[in-house]
Enzyme design. Structure first.
Site, PDB file in Angstrom:
ATOM      1  N   GLU A 271       0.830  -1.207   0.000  1.00  0.00           N
ATOM      2  CA  GLU A 271       0.000   0.000   0.000  1.00  0.00           C
ATOM      3  C   GLU A 271       0.869   1.264   0.000  1.00  0.00           C
ATOM      4  OE1 GLU A 271      -3.319  -0.062  -0.354  1.00  0.00           O
ATOM      5  OE2 GLU A 271      -3.022  -2.220  -0.564  1.00  0.00           O
ATOM      6  N   TRP A 274       1.914   1.744  -3.539  1.00  0.00           N
ATOM      7  CA  TRP A 274       0.803   2.347  -4.301  1.00  0.00           C
ATOM      8  C   TRP A 274       0.807   3.862  -4.103  1.00  0.00           C
ATOM      9  CZ3 TRP A 274      -2.461   1.355  -8.092  1.00  0.00           C
ATOM     10  CH2 TRP A 274      -2.801   0.044  -8.405  1.00  0.00           C
ATOM     11  N   TRP A 303     -21.836  11.280 -18.412  1.00  0.00           N
ATOM     12  CA  TRP A 303     -22.236  11.150 -17.019  1.00  0.00           C
ATOM     13  C   TRP A 303     -23.645  11.708 -16.821  1.00  0.00           C
ATOM     14  CZ3 TRP A 303     -18.930   8.147 -14.608  1.00  0.00           C
ATOM     15  CH2 TRP A 303     -17.573   8.167 -14.957  1.00  0.00           C
ATOM     16  N   ASN A 338     -10.872   1.923   3.919  1.00  0.00           N
ATOM     17  CA  ASN A 338     -10.415   1.861   2.528  1.00  0.00           C
ATOM     18  C   ASN A 338     -11.293   0.983   1.644  1.00  0.00           C
ATOM     19  OD1 ASN A 338      -8.358   2.499   0.438  1.00  0.00           O
ATOM     20  ND2 ASN A 338      -8.060   0.283   0.485  1.00  0.00           N
ATOM     21  N   TRP A 356     -16.893  11.055 -11.562  1.00  0.00           N
ATOM     22  CA  TRP A 356     -16.005  10.783 -10.438  1.00  0.00           C
ATOM     23  C   TRP A 356     -15.474  12.059  -9.802  1.00  0.00           C
ATOM     24  CZ3 TRP A 356     -11.092  12.737 -10.870  1.00  0.00           C
ATOM     25  CH2 TRP A 356     -10.621  13.001 -12.163  1.00  0.00           C
ATOM     26  N   TRP A 379     -10.045   7.463  -6.994  1.00  0.00           N
ATOM     27  CA  TRP A 379     -11.307   7.718  -7.690  1.00  0.00           C
ATOM     28  C   TRP A 379     -11.233   7.329  -9.161  1.00  0.00           C
ATOM     29  CZ3 TRP A 379     -16.222   8.492  -6.607  1.00  0.00           C
ATOM     30  CH2 TRP A 379     -16.560   8.768  -5.279  1.00  0.00           C
TER      31      TRP A 379
END
Length: 463
Positions: A271, A274, A303, A338, A356, A379
Protein backbone atom coordinates in the site's frame (compact mmCIF):
# COMPACT_ATOMS: atom_id res chain seq x y z
CA UNK A 1 19.52 35.12 9.65
CA UNK A 2 21.03 33.41 6.64
CA UNK A 3 19.24 30.08 6.22
CA UNK A 4 15.49 29.41 6.41
CA UNK A 5 13.40 26.24 6.34
CA UNK A 6 9.94 26.38 4.75
CA UNK A 7 7.51 23.84 6.24
CA UNK A 8 4.72 22.55 4.00
CA UNK A 9 3.21 19.06 4.30
CA UNK A 10 6.27 17.81 6.16
CA UNK A 11 5.32 18.74 9.71
CA UNK A 12 7.94 16.74 11.54
CA UNK A 13 11.30 17.20 13.15
CA UNK A 14 12.57 13.64 12.87
CA UNK A 15 13.38 11.91 9.57
CA UNK A 16 13.39 15.24 7.76
CA UNK A 17 16.61 15.45 5.75
CA UNK A 18 15.78 18.82 4.20
CA UNK A 19 15.38 20.34 7.66
CA UNK A 20 18.59 18.70 8.87
CA UNK A 21 20.54 20.13 5.93
CA UNK A 22 19.13 23.55 6.71
CA UNK A 23 20.19 23.20 10.36
CA UNK A 24 23.68 22.08 9.31
CA UNK A 25 23.84 25.35 7.39
CA UNK A 26 22.93 27.46 10.39
CA UNK A 27 19.13 27.50 10.25
CA UNK A 28 17.48 28.91 13.36
CA UNK A 29 14.23 30.04 11.72
CA UNK A 30 11.41 28.30 9.88
CA UNK A 31 8.18 29.51 8.25
CA UNK A 32 4.75 28.08 7.60
CA UNK A 33 2.21 29.96 5.50
CA UNK A 34 -1.46 29.97 6.43
CA UNK A 35 -3.32 29.89 3.10
CA UNK A 36 -7.03 29.78 3.86
CA UNK A 37 -8.05 30.88 0.34
CA UNK A 38 -5.89 28.20 -1.25
CA UNK A 39 -7.17 25.52 1.11
CA UNK A 40 -10.73 26.49 0.25
CA UNK A 41 -9.96 26.36 -3.48
CA UNK A 42 -8.45 22.90 -2.98
CA UNK A 43 -11.47 21.68 -0.97
CA UNK A 44 -9.34 20.86 2.08
CA UNK A 45 -11.52 19.40 4.82
CA UNK A 46 -12.09 21.42 7.98
CA UNK A 47 -11.13 18.44 10.11
CA UNK A 48 -7.80 18.13 8.29
CA UNK A 49 -7.11 21.83 8.78
CA UNK A 50 -7.84 21.41 12.47
CA UNK A 51 -5.36 18.53 12.66
CA UNK A 52 -2.82 20.62 10.77
CA UNK A 53 -3.18 23.58 13.14
CA UNK A 54 -2.94 21.40 16.23
CA UNK A 55 0.20 19.80 14.82
CA UNK A 56 1.70 23.19 14.02
CA UNK A 57 1.14 24.28 17.62
CA UNK A 58 2.94 21.15 18.83
CA UNK A 59 5.71 21.52 16.25
CA UNK A 60 6.28 25.19 17.08
CA UNK A 61 6.75 24.32 20.74
CA UNK A 62 9.02 21.37 19.91
CA UNK A 63 11.19 23.46 17.59
CA UNK A 64 11.51 26.13 20.26
CA UNK A 65 13.09 23.57 22.60
CA UNK A 66 15.70 23.07 19.87
CA UNK A 67 16.34 26.77 19.38
CA UNK A 68 14.41 27.16 16.13
CA UNK A 69 11.69 29.80 15.79
CA UNK A 70 8.65 28.91 13.71
CA UNK A 71 7.13 31.96 12.03
CA UNK A 72 3.46 31.66 11.06
CA UNK A 73 2.56 33.99 8.20
CA UNK A 74 -0.94 34.62 6.86
CA UNK A 75 -0.50 34.55 3.08
CA UNK A 76 -4.02 33.85 1.80
CA UNK A 77 -3.02 31.78 -1.23
CA UNK A 78 0.06 30.53 -3.07
CA UNK A 79 0.64 33.84 -4.83
CA UNK A 80 0.70 35.38 -1.37
CA UNK A 81 3.25 32.77 -0.27
CA UNK A 82 5.62 33.87 -3.01
CA UNK A 83 5.28 37.56 -2.13
CA UNK A 84 5.44 37.05 1.64
CA UNK A 85 8.45 34.73 1.45
CA UNK A 86 10.32 37.11 -0.83
CA UNK A 87 9.64 39.95 1.60
CA UNK A 88 10.72 37.81 4.57
CA UNK A 89 13.98 36.86 2.86
CA UNK A 90 14.76 40.45 1.92
CA UNK A 91 13.92 41.86 5.36
CA UNK A 92 15.93 39.19 7.21
CA UNK A 93 18.90 38.79 4.83
CA UNK A 94 17.98 35.16 4.07
CA UNK A 95 20.24 33.67 1.43
CA UNK A 96 19.24 29.97 1.56
CA UNK A 97 15.77 28.41 1.63
CA UNK A 98 15.33 24.66 2.16
CA UNK A 99 12.11 22.77 1.32
CA UNK A 100 10.65 19.34 0.69
CA UNK A 101 9.06 19.05 -2.74
CA UNK A 102 5.33 18.95 -3.32
CA UNK A 103 4.27 17.41 -6.63
CA UNK A 104 0.82 18.79 -7.45
CA UNK A 105 0.59 21.37 -10.25
CA UNK A 106 -0.33 24.46 -8.20
CA UNK A 107 2.43 23.69 -5.71
CA UNK A 108 5.01 23.21 -8.48
CA UNK A 109 3.99 26.51 -10.08
CA UNK A 110 4.23 28.25 -6.69
CA UNK A 111 7.79 27.07 -6.22
CA UNK A 112 8.78 28.07 -9.74
CA UNK A 113 7.38 31.54 -9.13
CA UNK A 114 9.46 31.89 -5.98
CA UNK A 115 12.62 30.66 -7.71
CA UNK A 116 12.15 33.41 -10.30
CA UNK A 117 12.01 35.99 -7.51
CA UNK A 118 14.80 34.32 -5.54
CA UNK A 119 17.28 34.82 -8.35
CA UNK A 120 16.84 38.59 -8.18
CA UNK A 121 17.19 38.49 -4.39
CA UNK A 122 20.28 36.34 -4.45
CA UNK A 123 18.49 33.53 -2.59
CA UNK A 124 19.31 29.87 -3.25
CA UNK A 125 16.42 27.39 -3.19
CA UNK A 126 17.27 23.82 -2.13
CA UNK A 127 14.71 21.04 -2.67
CA UNK A 128 14.48 17.50 -1.29
CA UNK A 129 12.10 14.58 -1.84
CA UNK A 130 11.11 13.91 1.75
CA UNK A 131 7.61 12.63 1.03
CA UNK A 132 8.63 9.57 -1.01
CA UNK A 133 11.25 6.88 -1.11
CA UNK A 134 11.77 7.10 -4.87
CA UNK A 135 11.85 10.65 -6.29
CA UNK A 136 9.29 11.08 -9.09
CA UNK A 137 10.86 10.26 -12.43
CA UNK A 138 13.45 7.91 -10.94
CA UNK A 139 11.50 4.69 -11.56
CA UNK A 140 11.18 4.22 -15.34
CA UNK A 141 10.42 1.47 -17.81
CA UNK A 142 12.86 0.27 -20.46
CA UNK A 143 11.79 3.12 -22.72
CA UNK A 144 12.75 5.63 -20.06
CA UNK A 145 9.14 6.57 -19.33
CA UNK A 146 6.82 6.39 -16.35
CA UNK A 147 5.14 3.03 -15.85
CA UNK A 148 1.43 2.97 -16.68
CA UNK A 149 0.78 -0.30 -14.87
CA UNK A 150 1.29 -0.68 -11.14
CA UNK A 151 2.86 -4.15 -10.86
CA UNK A 152 5.87 -3.43 -13.12
CA UNK A 153 6.33 -0.16 -11.22
CA UNK A 154 6.31 -2.05 -7.94
CA UNK A 155 8.81 -4.60 -9.24
CA UNK A 156 11.14 -1.86 -10.47
CA UNK A 157 10.74 0.00 -7.18
CA UNK A 158 11.64 -3.14 -5.24
CA UNK A 159 14.62 -3.85 -7.47
CA UNK A 160 15.88 -0.36 -6.69
CA UNK A 161 15.32 -0.50 -2.93
CA UNK A 162 15.14 -4.12 -1.77
CA UNK A 163 18.78 -4.02 -0.61
CA UNK A 164 18.31 -0.66 1.14
CA UNK A 165 18.21 -0.64 4.91
CA UNK A 166 16.23 2.37 6.04
CA UNK A 167 17.15 4.10 9.26
CA UNK A 168 15.91 6.73 11.64
CA UNK A 169 17.68 9.95 10.75
CA UNK A 170 18.56 11.84 13.90
CA UNK A 171 18.66 15.64 13.84
CA UNK A 172 22.05 17.36 14.09
CA UNK A 173 23.08 19.33 17.13
CA UNK A 174 20.70 22.22 17.65
CA UNK A 175 20.61 25.42 19.62
CA UNK A 176 19.53 26.63 23.05
CA UNK A 177 15.85 26.68 23.92
CA UNK A 178 13.85 29.73 22.95
CA UNK A 179 10.33 30.88 23.82
CA UNK A 180 7.35 29.76 21.75
CA UNK A 181 4.17 31.79 21.75
CA UNK A 182 1.22 30.12 20.05
CA UNK A 183 -0.50 32.21 17.37
CA UNK A 184 -4.20 32.98 17.04
CA UNK A 185 -3.83 31.61 13.50
CA UNK A 186 -3.73 28.13 15.06
CA UNK A 187 -7.06 28.32 16.85
CA UNK A 188 -8.55 24.80 16.92
CA UNK A 189 -12.24 23.95 16.59
CA UNK A 190 -11.64 20.59 18.29
CA UNK A 191 -12.95 18.50 15.39
CA UNK A 192 -9.75 16.43 15.15
CA UNK A 193 -9.25 15.85 18.88
CA UNK A 194 -9.54 12.07 18.51
CA UNK A 195 -6.32 12.13 16.46
CA UNK A 196 -3.22 12.72 18.65
CA UNK A 197 -0.50 15.02 17.31
CA UNK A 198 2.37 14.51 19.76
CA UNK A 199 5.37 12.45 18.67
CA UNK A 200 5.43 10.17 21.70
CA UNK A 201 1.87 8.96 21.18
CA UNK A 202 2.36 8.59 17.42
CA UNK A 203 5.50 6.57 18.00
CA UNK A 204 3.46 4.14 20.13
CA UNK A 205 0.73 4.01 17.47
CA UNK A 206 3.25 3.09 14.77
CA UNK A 207 5.07 0.45 16.79
CA UNK A 208 1.83 -1.06 18.10
CA UNK A 209 0.46 -1.48 14.58
CA UNK A 210 3.64 -3.12 13.31
CA UNK A 211 4.08 -5.34 16.37
CA UNK A 212 0.45 -6.33 16.88
CA UNK A 213 -1.51 -5.88 13.64
CA UNK A 214 0.87 -6.13 10.69
CA UNK A 215 0.77 -9.93 10.63
CA UNK A 216 -3.04 -9.95 10.38
CA UNK A 217 -3.34 -6.89 8.16
CA UNK A 218 -3.93 -8.84 4.95
CA UNK A 219 -6.78 -10.80 6.53
CA UNK A 220 -8.42 -7.95 8.43
CA UNK A 221 -7.86 -4.84 6.32
CA UNK A 222 -11.16 -5.24 4.43
CA UNK A 223 -13.39 -5.64 7.49
CA UNK A 224 -14.75 -2.20 8.43
CA UNK A 225 -16.16 -3.24 11.80
CA UNK A 226 -12.68 -3.81 13.27
CA UNK A 227 -9.56 -1.67 13.46
CA UNK A 228 -7.57 -3.72 11.00
CA UNK A 229 -5.85 -0.85 9.21
CA UNK A 230 -3.01 1.31 10.49
CA UNK A 231 -4.93 4.57 10.88
CA UNK A 232 -1.75 6.42 9.86
CA UNK A 233 -3.00 7.99 6.63
CA UNK A 234 -3.81 11.42 8.16
CA UNK A 235 -0.25 11.66 9.44
CA UNK A 236 1.26 10.64 6.10
CA UNK A 237 -0.95 13.18 4.33
CA UNK A 238 0.46 16.03 6.44
CA UNK A 239 3.98 14.65 6.66
CA UNK A 240 3.72 14.27 10.42
CA UNK A 241 5.30 10.87 9.94
CA UNK A 242 7.35 9.81 6.92
CA UNK A 243 7.35 6.73 4.75
CA UNK A 244 11.08 6.38 5.52
CA UNK A 245 10.24 6.21 9.21
CA UNK A 246 7.63 3.49 8.67
CA UNK A 247 9.89 1.34 6.49
CA UNK A 248 12.73 1.68 8.98
CA UNK A 249 10.41 0.58 11.77
CA UNK A 250 9.18 -2.43 9.78
CA UNK A 251 12.73 -3.45 8.87
CA UNK A 252 13.72 -3.43 12.53
CA UNK A 253 11.25 -6.28 13.07
CA UNK A 254 11.40 -7.84 9.61
CA UNK A 255 14.78 -7.10 7.98
CA UNK A 256 13.95 -8.97 4.75
CA UNK A 257 10.50 -7.44 4.24
CA UNK A 258 11.37 -5.89 0.86
CA UNK A 259 12.65 -9.24 -0.39
CA UNK A 260 9.45 -11.06 0.58
CA UNK A 261 6.88 -9.45 -1.70
CA UNK A 262 4.65 -12.55 -1.63
CA UNK A 263 4.41 -12.73 2.15
CA UNK A 264 1.42 -11.60 4.20
CA UNK A 265 3.65 -9.12 5.98
CA UNK A 266 4.38 -7.34 2.70
CA UNK A 267 0.72 -6.48 2.11
CA UNK A 268 0.85 -3.16 3.96
CA UNK A 269 4.19 -2.22 2.38
CA UNK A 270 2.46 -2.75 -0.94
CA UNK A 271 0.00 0.00 0.00
CA UNK A 272 2.91 2.35 0.67
CA UNK A 273 4.25 1.61 -2.81
CA UNK A 274 0.80 2.35 -4.30
CA UNK A 275 1.10 5.71 -2.57
CA UNK A 276 4.44 6.27 -4.32
CA UNK A 277 2.92 5.22 -7.65
CA UNK A 278 0.21 7.87 -7.43
CA UNK A 279 2.75 10.54 -6.47
CA UNK A 280 4.86 9.71 -9.48
CA UNK A 281 1.80 9.87 -11.72
CA UNK A 282 0.66 13.29 -10.53
CA UNK A 283 4.19 14.62 -10.96
CA UNK A 284 4.71 13.22 -14.45
CA UNK A 285 1.16 13.98 -15.65
CA UNK A 286 0.21 17.47 -14.38
CA UNK A 287 -3.21 17.19 -16.02
CA UNK A 288 -4.24 14.92 -13.15
CA UNK A 289 -4.14 18.02 -10.95
CA UNK A 290 -6.67 19.55 -13.35
CA UNK A 291 -9.23 16.77 -12.76
CA UNK A 292 -8.74 15.32 -16.23
CA UNK A 293 -9.21 11.63 -17.06
CA UNK A 294 -5.90 9.82 -17.22
CA UNK A 295 -7.32 7.60 -19.96
CA UNK A 296 -8.80 10.12 -22.38
CA UNK A 297 -10.81 7.53 -24.28
CA UNK A 298 -13.31 7.78 -21.42
CA UNK A 299 -13.87 11.45 -22.15
CA UNK A 300 -16.76 10.21 -24.28
CA UNK A 301 -18.65 8.80 -21.27
CA UNK A 302 -21.87 10.76 -20.76
CA UNK A 303 -22.24 11.15 -17.02
CA UNK A 304 -25.78 11.53 -15.69
CA UNK A 305 -24.88 13.91 -12.87
CA UNK A 306 -28.34 13.68 -11.36
CA UNK A 307 -28.39 16.17 -8.46
CA UNK A 308 -30.95 14.26 -6.40
CA UNK A 309 -29.03 10.99 -6.71
CA UNK A 310 -25.79 12.73 -5.81
CA UNK A 311 -27.44 14.30 -2.78
CA UNK A 312 -28.73 10.88 -1.68
CA UNK A 313 -25.23 9.43 -2.02
CA UNK A 314 -23.67 12.31 -0.03
CA UNK A 315 -26.23 11.95 2.75
CA UNK A 316 -26.07 8.16 2.90
CA UNK A 317 -29.62 7.65 1.62
CA UNK A 318 -29.15 5.34 -1.35
CA UNK A 319 -31.05 2.41 0.15
CA UNK A 320 -27.94 0.20 0.09
CA UNK A 321 -26.93 -0.16 3.76
CA UNK A 322 -23.17 -0.63 3.31
CA UNK A 323 -22.95 2.41 1.04
CA UNK A 324 -25.08 4.51 3.38
CA UNK A 325 -23.20 3.47 6.52
CA UNK A 326 -19.89 4.26 4.84
CA UNK A 327 -21.03 7.73 3.79
CA UNK A 328 -22.26 8.43 7.31
CA UNK A 329 -18.92 7.32 8.69
CA UNK A 330 -17.20 9.82 6.41
CA UNK A 331 -19.43 12.77 7.25
CA UNK A 332 -19.50 12.04 10.99
CA UNK A 333 -15.84 11.16 11.56
CA UNK A 334 -13.83 12.59 8.65
CA UNK A 335 -12.51 9.16 7.75
CA UNK A 336 -13.67 6.13 5.79
CA UNK A 337 -12.40 2.56 5.70
CA UNK A 338 -10.41 1.86 2.53
CA UNK A 339 -12.58 -1.04 1.33
CA UNK A 340 -15.63 1.18 1.69
CA UNK A 341 -13.99 3.97 -0.30
CA UNK A 342 -13.85 1.59 -3.24
CA UNK A 343 -17.44 0.46 -2.72
CA UNK A 344 -18.97 3.95 -2.53
CA UNK A 345 -16.82 5.25 -5.39
CA UNK A 346 -17.90 2.36 -7.59
CA UNK A 347 -21.52 2.95 -6.60
CA UNK A 348 -21.39 6.65 -7.51
CA UNK A 349 -19.61 6.22 -10.83
CA UNK A 350 -21.19 2.96 -12.03
CA UNK A 351 -24.57 2.55 -10.32
CA UNK A 352 -25.47 6.24 -10.45
CA UNK A 353 -23.25 7.09 -13.44
CA UNK A 354 -22.17 10.34 -11.78
CA UNK A 355 -18.85 11.94 -12.68
CA UNK A 356 -16.00 10.78 -10.44
CA UNK A 357 -14.86 14.39 -10.05
CA UNK A 358 -17.90 15.19 -7.91
CA UNK A 359 -17.11 12.28 -5.61
CA UNK A 360 -13.44 13.18 -5.43
CA UNK A 361 -14.24 16.74 -4.34
CA UNK A 362 -16.77 15.53 -1.76
CA UNK A 363 -14.14 13.23 -0.29
CA UNK A 364 -11.56 16.03 -0.12
CA UNK A 365 -14.05 18.27 1.68
CA UNK A 366 -14.53 15.67 4.41
CA UNK A 367 -11.44 13.45 4.69
CA UNK A 368 -8.95 14.05 7.48
CA UNK A 369 -6.41 12.23 5.31
CA UNK A 370 -7.28 14.09 2.11
CA UNK A 371 -4.41 13.91 -0.37
CA UNK A 372 -4.81 14.88 -4.02
CA UNK A 373 -2.50 12.24 -5.51
CA UNK A 374 -4.02 9.30 -3.63
CA UNK A 375 -7.58 10.61 -3.77
CA UNK A 376 -7.39 11.24 -7.50
CA UNK A 377 -5.73 7.89 -8.09
CA UNK A 378 -8.33 6.02 -6.06
CA UNK A 379 -11.31 7.72 -7.69
CA UNK A 380 -10.01 7.25 -11.22
CA UNK A 381 -9.25 3.63 -10.39
CA UNK A 382 -12.86 3.07 -9.29
CA UNK A 383 -14.27 5.01 -12.25
CA UNK A 384 -12.10 3.02 -14.72
CA UNK A 385 -10.73 6.28 -16.14
CA UNK A 386 -7.34 6.13 -14.44
CA UNK A 387 -3.92 4.59 -14.80
CA UNK A 388 -4.08 0.81 -14.33
CA UNK A 389 -7.69 1.21 -13.20
CA UNK A 390 -10.21 -1.56 -12.69
CA UNK A 391 -11.85 -2.48 -16.04
CA UNK A 392 -15.12 -0.68 -16.71
CA UNK A 393 -17.08 -3.92 -16.62
CA UNK A 394 -15.97 -4.66 -13.06
CA UNK A 395 -18.83 -3.21 -11.05
CA UNK A 396 -19.01 -3.88 -7.33
CA UNK A 397 -22.30 -5.34 -6.15
CA UNK A 398 -22.95 -3.38 -2.92
CA UNK A 399 -25.06 -6.21 -1.52
CA UNK A 400 -22.48 -8.97 -1.98
CA UNK A 401 -19.73 -6.61 -0.80
CA UNK A 402 -21.76 -6.09 2.36
CA UNK A 403 -22.35 -9.82 2.84
CA UNK A 404 -18.67 -10.54 2.39
CA UNK A 405 -17.05 -7.79 4.46
CA UNK A 406 -19.72 -7.01 7.07
CA UNK A 407 -21.49 -10.39 7.30
CA UNK A 408 -23.14 -9.77 10.67
CA UNK A 409 -24.00 -6.16 9.88
CA UNK A 410 -21.95 -4.88 12.80
CA UNK A 411 -20.58 -1.90 10.91
CA UNK A 412 -23.93 -1.13 9.30
CA UNK A 413 -25.73 -1.06 12.66
CA UNK A 414 -23.13 1.32 14.07
CA UNK A 415 -23.95 4.02 11.55
CA UNK A 416 -27.53 3.05 10.64
CA UNK A 417 -29.25 2.56 14.00
CA UNK A 418 -32.62 2.40 12.24
CA UNK A 419 -31.56 -1.07 11.04
CA UNK A 420 -30.44 -2.23 14.48
CA UNK A 421 -33.10 -4.96 14.78
CA UNK A 422 -32.83 -6.32 11.23
CA UNK A 423 -31.48 -9.92 11.18
CA UNK A 424 -27.96 -10.35 9.84
CA UNK A 425 -29.05 -12.23 6.72
CA UNK A 426 -31.45 -9.50 5.68
CA UNK A 427 -29.54 -6.38 6.76
CA UNK A 428 -27.54 -6.11 3.55
CA UNK A 429 -30.67 -5.19 1.58
CA UNK A 430 -33.59 -5.13 4.02
CA UNK A 431 -36.41 -3.86 1.81
CA UNK A 432 -37.98 -7.21 0.91
CA UNK A 433 -37.73 -8.39 4.51
CA UNK A 434 -39.43 -5.26 5.82
CA UNK A 435 -42.18 -5.54 3.24
CA UNK A 436 -42.88 -9.21 4.05
CA UNK A 437 -42.93 -8.46 7.75
CA UNK A 438 -45.36 -5.61 7.20
CA UNK A 439 -43.06 -3.42 9.25
CA UNK A 440 -42.82 0.30 8.81
CA UNK A 441 -39.30 1.63 8.69
CA UNK A 442 -37.55 4.94 8.59
CA UNK A 443 -35.05 3.40 6.17
CA UNK A 444 -35.36 4.80 2.65
CA UNK A 445 -36.03 2.81 -0.55
CA UNK A 446 -33.20 1.95 -2.92
CA UNK A 447 -32.70 4.75 -5.44
CA UNK A 448 -31.53 2.39 -8.17
CA UNK A 449 -31.83 -1.29 -9.06
CA UNK A 450 -28.47 -3.04 -9.11
CA UNK A 451 -29.03 -5.08 -12.26
CA UNK A 452 -30.48 -2.19 -14.24
CA UNK A 453 -27.75 0.17 -13.07
CA UNK A 454 -25.07 -2.30 -14.07
CA UNK A 455 -26.46 -2.61 -17.58
CA UNK A 456 -26.70 1.17 -17.90
CA UNK A 457 -23.07 1.60 -16.85
CA UNK A 458 -21.84 -1.08 -19.23
CA UNK A 459 -23.61 0.60 -22.13
CA UNK A 460 -22.26 4.03 -21.18
CA UNK A 461 -18.65 2.85 -20.91
CA UNK A 462 -18.76 0.78 -24.11
CA UNK A 463 -18.75 4.11 -25.95
Amino acid sequence: MNTLFWFRRDLRLFNNDALYQAIENGCQHAVFFITEKQWQAHDVADIQLDLLKRRLAFLGELLATKGIKLHLIDAGDYAGCVEKLADFCEENAVKNVYVNNEYELNEVERDRAFVDKADSLGVSFYTYDGDVIAPPGSIKNQSGEMFKVYTPFKNAWLKEYQDTHFYFAEPPKMHDKIEWQESKLLKSDGSSQKWPVDDETLSHVCTRFIDEKLASYQEQRDIPSIKGTSGLSPYLALGIISVHQLLALIQQRHPDILKSAKSNLFCWVNELIWREFYRHLISVYPRLSKYENFNDKYNAVEWRNDDSDFKAWCEGKTGYPLVDAAMRQLVQTGWMHNRLRMVVASFLTKHLLIDWRKGERFFMKHLIDGDLASNNGGWQWAASTGCDAQPYFRIFNPITQSERFDPDGEFIRKYLPELEKIPAKQIHFPHDYLAKQGKSSSYWPAIVDHKAARERALNAFKV
